[in-house]
Design a protein around this motif. Structure first.
Motif, mmCIF file in Angstrom:
data_model
loop_
_atom_site.group_PDB
_atom_site.id
_atom_site.type_symbol
_atom_site.label_atom_id
_atom_site.label_comp_id
_atom_site.label_asym_id
_atom_site.label_seq_id
_atom_site.Cartn_x
_atom_site.Cartn_y
_atom_site.Cartn_z
ATOM 1 N N PRO A 1 8.434 7.108 -7.316
ATOM 2 C CA PRO A 1 7.892 5.768 -7.560
ATOM 3 C C PRO A 1 7.812 4.958 -6.266
ATOM 4 O O PRO A 1 8.764 4.908 -5.496
ATOM 5 N N THR A 2 6.655 4.362 -6.019
ATOM 6 C CA THR A 2 6.386 3.647 -4.766
ATOM 7 C C THR A 2 5.603 2.381 -5.078
ATOM 8 O O THR A 2 4.671 2.409 -5.892
ATOM 9 N N SER A 3 5.981 1.279 -4.448
ATOM 10 C CA SER A 3 5.304 0.008 -4.704
ATOM 11 C C SER A 3 3.892 0.022 -4.129
ATOM 12 O O SER A 3 3.585 0.769 -3.192
ATOM 13 N N LEU A 4 3.054 -0.831 -4.682
ATOM 14 C CA LEU A 4 1.683 -0.969 -4.202
ATOM 15 C C LEU A 4 1.679 -1.378 -2.732
ATOM 16 O O LEU A 4 0.873 -0.896 -1.932
ATOM 17 N N GLU A 5 2.597 -2.249 -2.384
ATOM 18 C CA GLU A 5 2.705 -2.723 -0.996
ATOM 19 C C GLU A 5 3.005 -1.569 -0.041
ATOM 20 O O GLU A 5 2.402 -1.463 1.042
ATOM 21 N N ASP A 6 3.913 -0.685 -0.445
ATOM 22 C CA ASP A 6 4.265 0.456 0.412
ATOM 23 C C ASP A 6 3.114 1.471 0.503
ATOM 24 O O ASP A 6 2.891 2.084 1.552
#
Length: 313
Positions: free
Chosen positions: A168-173
């Protein structure tokens, strides 16, 4: 008599506002109907009111129906999804998805652009919605941008790992990674060109948003779905018809309607999907103000042949 409304631009097209598909379907003018799913047939969780019976009535007119979707999943998964929501799969000739096209082009590599593509990729995928398998494509998923030949964008929730799992990875990252990839000048293949999708009346960010961001950073993007005419050509080939015998139904002006315009086929715009809020619609099935539709069509430079509140008979 159906009211005609001229689109307020230099475009010569006129659209007709209708209150149900019956007006068009019973004329049997169109042999092939290319149907978007999210925002037209269902909202990802349940069918829209009347959608199942409308589909059955459309089939009874002899219409050949193909689901064309910017879903990043394979065509078989799309048909299974529709079946689980209560739709009869036998009513469709088949389904063509962006994910299916992407899989086929990456597997065959008989297209010059794909033939030149390397085998190592940064994989942007889903986590909550379920990661997407790359089995059979001969690809190596890498975590380091320096080792990547291209970006493969299936989702906006996670980064694929070499093991096949998803982190899982944020949109920002994910956007930070895009910056590194743009600097390295590696291309992106986007297996779902949608910017957002309707999900239980809410809007969810889709891979097209990442692809658009990547283009703004100077990156090269291969758009594998609507509004590119690639998906419409595949649908016409599946049914064995030409453009004059086809009509596309969708709720996105940029993707469904603009794509139909590019492919030279007629289109029907469902106002109660992703543009509902922009059109000031508070409840499902509410009729949009035609001047608001005109303004929005001009904004997107996408001109429907017909306008309908919802996929109803």
């Amino acid at each position: 008599m159906m009211p005609k409304c001229s689109v307020q631009s230099g475009d010569p097209n006129l659209f007709q506002s209708i209150n149900g598909l019956r007006h068009i379907a019973e004329t049997r003018r169109f042999k092939a109907w290319f149907l978007d799913q999210f925002g037209v047939l269902h909202d990802g969780k349940q069918p829209y009111p009347g959608a199942i019976s409308t589909l059955e009535k459309l089939a009874n007119t002899g219409a050949k129906m193909v689901v064309i979707s910017n879903s990043s999943r394979r065509a078989s998964t799309t048909i299974e999804k529709l079946k689980s929501l209560g739709f009869d799969p036998s009513l469709f000739v088949g389904a063509i998805t962006s994910g299916e096209l992407t899989h086929q082009y990456l597997q065959r590599r008989d297209d010059a652009w794909f033939a030149a593509l390397g085998r190592s990729c940064i994989h942007m995928t889903w986590s909550d919605r379920g990661a997407i398998s790359l089995e059979g494509l001969g690809l190596q998923v890498v975590e380091n941008v320096e080792e990547a030949d291209f970006i493969l964008a299936h989702g906006t929730e996670a980064l694929g790992l070499p093991s096949g799992a998803a982190c899982p990875t944020s949109l920002e990252d994910l956007e930070k990674i895009l910056g590194l990839c743009a600097a390295k000048k590696i291309p992106m293949v986007v297996a779902n060109p949608d910017y957002v999708t309707v999900e239980a009346r809410a809007l969810r960010v889709m891979p097209g948003t990442l692809a658009s961001k990547f283009e703004k950073l100077g990156g090269e993007v291969k758009w594998m779905g609507k509004p590119d005419k690639i998906i419409y050509k595949s649908a016409m080939a599946m049914v064995g018809v030409d453009a004059s015998d086809s009509i596309a139904v969708g709720d996105s002006l940029h993707h469904d309607i603009k794509g139909a315009n590019a492919a030279g086929i007629q289109s029907l715009f469902i106002t109660g999907g992703i543009h509902a809020t922009e059109l000031g619609l508070g409840s499902y099935g509410e009729v949009a103000d035609l001047s608001s539709v005109q303004t929005l069509a001009s904004k997107f430079d996408a001109y429907p042949s017909y306008v309908l509140p919802a996929f109803t008979w």
